[in-house]
Write a protein that holds these residues in place. Structure first.
Motif, PDB file in Angstrom:
ATOM      1  N   ARG A 128       2.860  -5.437   8.887  1.00 41.96           N
ATOM      2  CA  ARG A 128       2.236  -4.294   9.534  1.00 41.96           C
ATOM      3  C   ARG A 128       1.559  -4.733  10.830  1.00 41.96           C
ATOM      4  NH1 ARG A 128      -0.147  -0.420   4.648  1.00 41.96           N
ATOM      5  NH2 ARG A 128       1.903  -0.049   3.658  1.00 41.96           N
ATOM      6  N   ASN A 129       0.241  -4.615  10.918  1.00 41.72           N
ATOM      7  CA  ASN A 129      -0.468  -4.915  12.169  1.00 41.72           C
ATOM      8  C   ASN A 129      -1.024  -6.340  12.241  1.00 41.72           C
ATOM      9  OD1 ASN A 129      -1.189  -1.857  11.303  1.00 41.72           O
ATOM     10  ND2 ASN A 129      -0.831  -1.978  13.504  1.00 41.72           N
ATOM     11  N   ALA A 157      -4.328  -9.516  14.973  1.00 41.01           N
ATOM     12  CA  ALA A 157      -4.073  -8.135  14.552  1.00 41.01           C
ATOM     13  C   ALA A 157      -4.049  -7.243  15.788  1.00 41.01           C
ATOM     14  CB  ALA A 157      -5.143  -7.663  13.573  1.00 41.01           C
ATOM     15  N   PHE A 159      -3.902  -2.954  16.831  1.00 46.02           N
ATOM     16  CA  PHE A 159      -4.003  -1.591  16.325  1.00 46.02           C
ATOM     17  C   PHE A 159      -3.943  -0.591  17.480  1.00 46.02           C
ATOM     18  CE2 PHE A 159      -6.496  -4.437  13.663  1.00 46.02           C
ATOM     19  CZ  PHE A 159      -5.975  -4.194  12.397  1.00 46.02           C
ATOM     20  N   GLU A 166      -3.897  -0.375  22.966  1.00 42.85           N
ATOM     21  CA  GLU A 166      -3.817  -1.278  21.822  1.00 42.85           C
ATOM     22  C   GLU A 166      -5.040  -2.189  21.789  1.00 42.85           C
ATOM     23  OE1 GLU A 166      -0.074  -3.387  20.180  1.00 42.85           O
ATOM     24  OE2 GLU A 166      -1.064  -4.902  21.426  1.00 42.85           O
TER      25      GLU A 166
END
Length: 228
Positions: A128-129, A157, A159, A166
């Motif tokens: 995922r992130n 990470a 997001f 971002e």
């Protein structure tokens, strides 16, 4: 990141068709960037000055890739080198929701007074992130009698925030004899980073827990990528 051709057995039409399929398996891209500071693992590589960089990348649909990247550097009194030239290759892909990347990178400083090149192998997993990456020094050229050894573990990470922006978060740990040789302090240290990016622009904060370089530093950069 051609297959052996039986071109003499093909018609012109088949030749064109084969070429079109082959071309779609490959891609070449370029990148360029300008930044107010060049940081590597939390430490400035441009003596807190501006840096301009650029690179070329080749990718194959199998996941194989290779590329090169160059940037100006300034290590102050420790070295007379003026630029860094990297070469790398690897293999990346995704299994279900888990992404992976393994490869090798060679850091070269062609105009350095001495041979200070070094190389690393790396491996990364992403979900995922979030991504976890481990890099280990395989060799280094140095006049020092210190055994060359360095391990870097980083957790990053990213997001989405606001409108098409971002938020990036980063924490890393450098350890090994080489860390002590380069920093003149302990054989390990932590680095931290926060960044906000949009439309190629990035505003970031960087900090380490090194006694000699523990100030919170700010940088801004702009980067572009384009297919060739």
């Amino acid at each position: 990141m051609t297959n052996k051709a039986t071109l003499l057995l093909c018609t012109c039409a088949a030749l064109l068709s084969t070429h079109a399929v082959s071309a779609s398996e490959h891609s070449v891209s370029a990148n360029a960037a300008a930044s107010s500071n060049y940081f590597w693992r939390g430490i400035t590589q441009s003596d807190d000055g501006a840096a301009v960089s650029g690179g070329l990348d080749y990718n194959h649909e199998s996941g194989f890739y290779m590329g090169t990247w160059v940037s100006n550097v300034d290590f102050g009194d420790t070295s007379s080198t003026s630029y860094e030239l990297d070469f790398y290759l690897g293999f990346s892909g995704e299994v279900n929701a888990l992404s992976y990347d393994v490869g090798y990178i060679h850091y070269a400083y062609p105009d350095a007074a001495g041979d200070i090149d070094f190389g690393e192998v790396y491996g990364a997993l992403g979900w995922r992130n979030v991504s976890l990456k481990v890099s280990y020094m395989t060799h280094a050229q140095s006049d020092s009698s210190t055994e060359e050894d360095m391990l870097y573990v980083e957790l990053s990470a990213a997001f989405p925030v606001f409108t098409d922006a971002e938020l990036g978060l980063h924490i890393g740990n450098s350890s090994g004899d080489t860390v002590m040789e380069w920093t003149g302090e302990d054989d390990s240290y932590m680095d931290y980073g926060v960044s906000l990016s949009k439309d190629g622009y990035t505003f970031g904060l960087v900090k380490t827990d090194l006694d000699a370089d523990d100030d919170l530093k700010v940088y801004v950069s702009y980067a572009i990528d384009f297919e060739l």
